[in-house]
Design a protein around this motif. Structure first.
Motif, PDB file in Angstrom:
ATOM      1  N   VAL A  29      37.625  55.797  31.363  1.00 39.01           N
ATOM      2  CA  VAL A  29      38.254  54.911  29.999  1.00 39.01           C
ATOM      3  C   VAL A  29      39.338  53.701  30.305  1.00 39.01           C
ATOM      4  O   VAL A  29      40.134  54.453  30.892  1.00 39.01           O
ATOM      5  N   TYR A  30      39.302  53.050  29.541  1.00 37.68           N
ATOM      6  CA  TYR A  30      40.541  51.687  29.775  1.00 37.68           C
ATOM      7  C   TYR A  30      41.161  51.671  28.722  1.00 37.68           C
ATOM      8  O   TYR A  30      40.400  51.231  27.464  1.00 37.68           O
ATOM      9  N   LEU A  31      41.990  50.814  28.838  1.00 40.37           N
ATOM     10  CA  LEU A  31      42.460  49.767  26.910  1.00 40.37           C
ATOM     11  C   LEU A  31      42.805  48.644  28.309  1.00 40.37           C
ATOM     12  O   LEU A  31      43.061  47.746  28.676  1.00 40.37           O
ATOM     13  N   ALA A  32      41.942  47.838  26.702  1.00 32.57           N
ATOM     14  CA  ALA A  32      41.642  46.466  27.291  1.00 32.57           C
ATOM     15  C   ALA A  32      42.579  45.208  26.651  1.00 32.57           C
ATOM     16  O   ALA A  32      42.649  45.284  25.355  1.00 32.57           O
ATOM     17  N   TRP A  33      43.460  44.223  26.471  1.00 29.07           N
ATOM     18  CA  TRP A  33      44.276  43.620  25.694  1.00 29.07           C
ATOM     19  C   TRP A  33      43.348  42.163  26.137  1.00 29.07           C
ATOM     20  O   TRP A  33      43.377  41.484  27.179  1.00 29.07           O
ATOM     21  N   PHE A  34      43.450  41.246  25.307  1.00 24.10           N
ATOM     22  CA  PHE A  34      42.775  40.370  25.083  1.00 24.10           C
ATOM     23  C   PHE A  34      43.934  39.067  24.526  1.00 24.10           C
ATOM     24  O   PHE A  34      43.831  38.334  25.028  1.00 24.10           O
ATOM     25  N   GLY A  35      44.637  39.443  23.617  1.00 27.15           N
ATOM     26  CA  GLY A  35      45.724  38.468  22.355  1.00 27.15           C
ATOM     27  C   GLY A  35      46.584  39.707  22.071  1.00 27.15           C
ATOM     28  O   GLY A  35      46.449  40.735  21.549  1.00 27.15           O
ATOM     29  N   SER A  56      45.087  48.982  31.063  1.00 30.40           N
ATOM     30  CA  SER A  56      45.377  49.535  32.007  1.00 30.40           C
ATOM     31  C   SER A  56      44.254  51.216  32.307  1.00 30.40           C
ATOM     32  O   SER A  56      43.553  50.794  30.981  1.00 30.40           O
ATOM     33  N   TRP A  57      43.728  52.393  33.264  1.00 26.38           N
ATOM     34  CA  TRP A  57      43.046  53.102  33.213  1.00 26.38           C
ATOM     35  C   TRP A  57      43.535  54.297  32.301  1.00 26.38           C
ATOM     36  O   TRP A  57      45.321  54.574  31.771  1.00 26.38           O
ATOM     37  N   PRO A  64      51.297  35.317  24.840  1.00 28.29           N
ATOM     38  CA  PRO A  64      53.157  35.837  25.329  1.00 28.29           C
ATOM     39  C   PRO A  64      53.109  35.890  26.499  1.00 28.29           C
ATOM     40  O   PRO A  64      51.856  36.025  27.395  1.00 28.29           O
ATOM     41  N   PRO A  65      53.901  35.870  26.882  1.00 27.76           N
ATOM     42  CA  PRO A  65      54.735  35.910  28.503  1.00 27.76           C
ATOM     43  C   PRO A  65      53.897  37.869  28.760  1.00 27.76           C
ATOM     44  O   PRO A  65      53.357  38.550  27.918  1.00 27.76           O
ATOM     45  N   ALA A  66      53.429  37.874  30.384  1.00 24.10           N
ATOM     46  CA  ALA A  66      53.214  39.332  30.915  1.00 24.10           C
ATOM     47  C   ALA A  66      54.160  40.302  30.371  1.00 24.10           C
ATOM     48  O   ALA A  66      53.423  41.035  29.841  1.00 24.10           O
ATOM     49  N   ALA A  67      55.301  39.699  30.291  1.00 19.35           N
ATOM     50  CA  ALA A  67      55.579  40.774  30.267  1.00 19.35           C
ATOM     51  C   ALA A  67      55.775  41.549  28.520  1.00 19.35           C
ATOM     52  O   ALA A  67      55.540  42.998  28.682  1.00 19.35           O
ATOM     53  N   GLU A  68      55.451  40.690  27.504  1.00 19.32           N
ATOM     54  CA  GLU A  68      54.823  41.417  26.530  1.00 19.32           C
ATOM     55  C   GLU A  68      53.803  41.658  26.529  1.00 19.32           C
ATOM     56  O   GLU A  68      53.283  42.702  25.606  1.00 19.32           O
ATOM     57  N   ARG A  69      52.815  41.039  27.190  1.00 21.56           N
ATOM     58  CA  ARG A  69      51.510  41.803  27.107  1.00 21.56           C
ATOM     59  C   ARG A  69      51.223  43.204  27.757  1.00 21.56           C
ATOM     60  O   ARG A  69      50.971  44.350  27.155  1.00 21.56           O
ATOM     61  N   ALA A  70      52.632  43.144  28.722  1.00 27.43           N
ATOM     62  CA  ALA A  70      52.396  44.415  29.437  1.00 27.43           C
ATOM     63  C   ALA A  70      52.669  45.588  28.298  1.00 27.43           C
ATOM     64  O   ALA A  70      52.388  46.704  28.152  1.00 27.43           O
ATOM     65  N   ALA A  71      53.877  45.503  28.338  1.00 25.12           N
ATOM     66  CA  ALA A  71      54.676  46.165  27.001  1.00 25.12           C
ATOM     67  C   ALA A  71      53.575  46.863  25.925  1.00 25.12           C
ATOM     68  O   ALA A  71      53.640  48.246  25.250  1.00 25.12           O
ATOM     69  N   GLU A  72      52.151  45.871  25.206  1.00 24.97           N
ATOM     70  CA  GLU A  72      51.892  45.973  24.262  1.00 24.97           C
ATOM     71  C   GLU A  72      50.664  47.044  24.791  1.00 24.97           C
ATOM     72  O   GLU A  72      50.533  48.042  24.042  1.00 24.97           O
ATOM     73  N   VAL A  73      50.455  46.913  26.170  1.00 22.98           N
ATOM     74  CA  VAL A  73      49.058  48.416  26.851  1.00 22.98           C
ATOM     75  C   VAL A  73      50.101  49.435  27.245  1.00 22.98           C
ATOM     76  O   VAL A  73      49.569  50.648  26.511  1.00 22.98           O
ATOM     77  N   ALA A  74      51.396  48.733  27.080  1.00 19.92           N
ATOM     78  CA  ALA A  74      52.286  50.917  27.879  1.00 19.92           C
ATOM     79  C   ALA A  74      52.276  51.170  26.723  1.00 19.92           C
ATOM     80  O   ALA A  74      52.457  52.309  26.081  1.00 19.92           O
ATOM     81  N   GLU A  75      52.492  50.422  25.658  1.00 20.76           N
ATOM     82  CA  GLU A  75      52.925  51.450  23.772  1.00 20.76           C
ATOM     83  C   GLU A  75      51.785  52.238  23.477  1.00 20.76           C
ATOM     84  O   GLU A  75      51.923  53.033  23.039  1.00 20.76           O
ATOM     85  N   GLU A 110      49.387  52.002  34.438  1.00 23.39           N
ATOM     86  CA  GLU A 110      49.321  50.986  35.558  1.00 23.39           C
ATOM     87  C   GLU A 110      48.651  49.539  34.733  1.00 23.39           C
ATOM     88  O   GLU A 110      47.791  49.038  35.123  1.00 23.39           O
ATOM     89  N   ALA A 111      49.357  48.364  34.350  1.00 21.88           N
ATOM     90  CA  ALA A 111      49.325  47.412  33.476  1.00 21.88           C
ATOM     91  C   ALA A 111      48.382  46.443  34.769  1.00 21.88           C
ATOM     92  O   ALA A 111      49.893  45.991  35.930  1.00 21.88           O
ATOM     93  N   VAL A 112      47.895  46.147  34.384  1.00 25.75           N
ATOM     94  CA  VAL A 112      47.142  44.993  35.955  1.00 25.75           C
ATOM     95  C   VAL A 112      47.231  43.816  34.382  1.00 25.75           C
ATOM     96  O   VAL A 112      46.741  43.803  33.914  1.00 25.75           O
ATOM     97  N   ASP A 113      47.343  42.266  34.894  1.00 26.72           N
ATOM     98  CA  ASP A 113      47.096  41.149  34.586  1.00 26.72           C
ATOM     99  C   ASP A 113      46.368  40.498  35.419  1.00 26.72           C
ATOM    100  O   ASP A 113      46.093  40.277  36.962  1.00 26.72           O
ATOM    101  N   HIS A 114      45.521  39.887  34.251  1.00 26.47           N
ATOM    102  CA  HIS A 114      44.181  38.406  34.657  1.00 26.47           C
ATOM    103  C   HIS A 114      44.365  37.468  35.426  1.00 26.47           C
ATOM    104  O   HIS A 114      43.964  36.772  35.098  1.00 26.47           O
ATOM    105  N   ALA A 115      46.048  37.492  34.941  1.00 24.00           N
ATOM    106  CA  ALA A 115      46.448  35.345  34.257  1.00 24.00           C
ATOM    107  C   ALA A 115      45.905  34.192  35.521  1.00 24.00           C
ATOM    108  O   ALA A 115      45.682  33.694  35.438  1.00 24.00           O
TER     109      ALA A 115
END
Length: 294
Positions: free
Chosen positions: A100-106, A133-134, A173-184, A205-210
C-alpha cells in the motif's frame, strides 16, 4: 505490419518508448532529456491486442482504434484486459504480496493505492507520482481493505485524473514541502484503528521523483496533444517525462496513451519540424475531467 507504439515505459527509473510488432515481439527506445523528437503517424491506429504475463496476444479482428481513445486497444480487447485486473477487482485470488502506498502529485493531490510488491516503484513512476512512501505490505485483500480504510478516513481518493496531475507539474513546491505533506499524511494513517492484522506497517520513507521526471526547470504545461492522425507531426525538444506524459520545451505535453497503436516515422531535420497534430489548451487548475483510470 510494422512496429506500433505501445506507449511510455519506465524501467530502472528511466523512460522509454515501447514498441510491439505482431510476430516480432517487443522492443523499446530509451529517451534522453534534451533530445529532439519529431515523428508522424502513419496509416491508421490499430489495436495492440492484450498483453498478459509479459506477452502480447494480437487483436483477433485487427480493429482500428479512434484517434482520441486513451489507449491502444479496441473495446473488446480492453474488456478482456480488464477481466484479469487487480485494479478492477477481477483477480482477487492473486497470491503475490502487495504494498500500500501514499502518492503525492501536487498540492492537495494525494492518493492511496496498491501495487504488487515485485513491481517495486514502477507503478509510482507510471502514475507520475512526484513524491511517495510505502504504508504497508501484505496479502492482496488485506492491502485492498487498508486502501479503502485510509481513503475513507483520510479523505483522499484512489485515483486522480491525469489532466490535474500534468497541470501542476510546472509550479511545484520545494522537495522538503512535498516530503512534509507525505509524512504528515503517513503519520495520520499510522494512527488509525482498523488496519488488518495481516498487513505489516512500513515506516515513512519519502521518495522524490523530481530527478527521474526532469522536473527541475520544467516549462509550465500549456497545451496537450488531443490526438494523432495519419501524417500529423509532433515535434519539440524533450524537457521531461512523468507517468505517460512527455513534456516538450515549448510547453506541449504529449500523452503517449494517444500514441499507442500508431506506427510512427521519424521526421527529417527534427530541429526545424513543427507540431501539426491537434492540441488543446491546459487550464492552470487542470482540465477537471477523468481522462484515465489512474
Amino acid at each position: 505490419m510494422g512496429w506500433r507504439c505501445a506507449g511510455l515505459r519506465w524501467g530502472g527509473g528511466r523512460p522509454a518508448v515501447g514498441w510491439y510488432g505482431e510476430g516480432r515481439g517487443e522492443r523499446s527506445s530509451a529517451l534522453v532529456y534534451g533530445q529532439w523528437l519529431a515523428f508522424a503517424g502513419v496509416g491508421a491506429r490499430g489495436c495492440l491486442g492484450v498483453r498478459r504475463s509479459g506477452r502480447w496476444t494480437p487483436c483477433p479482428t485487427g480493429a482500428e482504434v479512434p484517434g482520441r481513445a486513451g489507449g491502444g486497444q479496441c473495446a473488446e480487447c480492453a474488456r478482456l484486459d480488464r477481466s484479469f485486473s487487480v485494479a478492477a477487482d477481477t483477480h482477487v485470488a492473486d497470491p503475490r504480496p502487495y504494498r500500500v502506498y501514499l502518492a503525492w502529485f501536487g498540492p492537495g493531490l494525494v492518493k492511496v493505492g496498491i501495487t504488487a510488491e515485485e513491481r517495486g516503484p514502477a507503478r509510482l513512476l507510471e502514475q507520475g507520482a512526484v513524491t511517495w512512501s510505502w504504508l504497508g505490505r501484505g496479502p492482496l485483500m488485506a492491502a485492498r481493505r487498508t486502501e479503502e480504510l485510509l481513503r475513507a478516513a483520510l479523505g483522499v481518493p484512489d485515483r486522480i485524473a491525469y489532466g490535474r496531475k500534468r497541470a501542476v507539474r510546472g509550479s511545484l513546491p520545494p522537495a522538503a514541502e512535498r516530503a512534509a505533506e507525505v509524512a504528515e499524511l503517513h503519520a495520520r494513517a499510522g494512527g488509525l484503528a482498523g488496519w488488518p492484522e495481516s498487513l505489516e506497517r512500513l515506516p515513512c520513507e519519502a521518495v522524490d521523483h523530481a530527478g527521474a521526471f526532469g522536473l527541475d526547470g520544467l516549462p509550465r504545461p500549456r497545451r496537450v496533444l488531443a490526438e494523432l492522425a495519419d501524417g500529423a507531426v509532433v515535434a519539440g525538444r524533450l524537457a521531461g517525462a512523468a507517468g505517460p506524459d512527455l513534456h516538450l520545451q515549448d510547453g506541449l505535453v504529449v500523452d503517449t496513451r494517444l500514441l499507442a497503436g500508431w506506427e510512427l516515422v521519424a521526421v527529417a531535420s527534427p530541429e526545424q519540424a513543427v507540431t501539426t497534430a491537434p492540441v488543446r489548451e491546459i487550464r492552470p487548475e487542470g482540465d477537471g475531467g477523468q481522462d484515465g483510470l489512474f
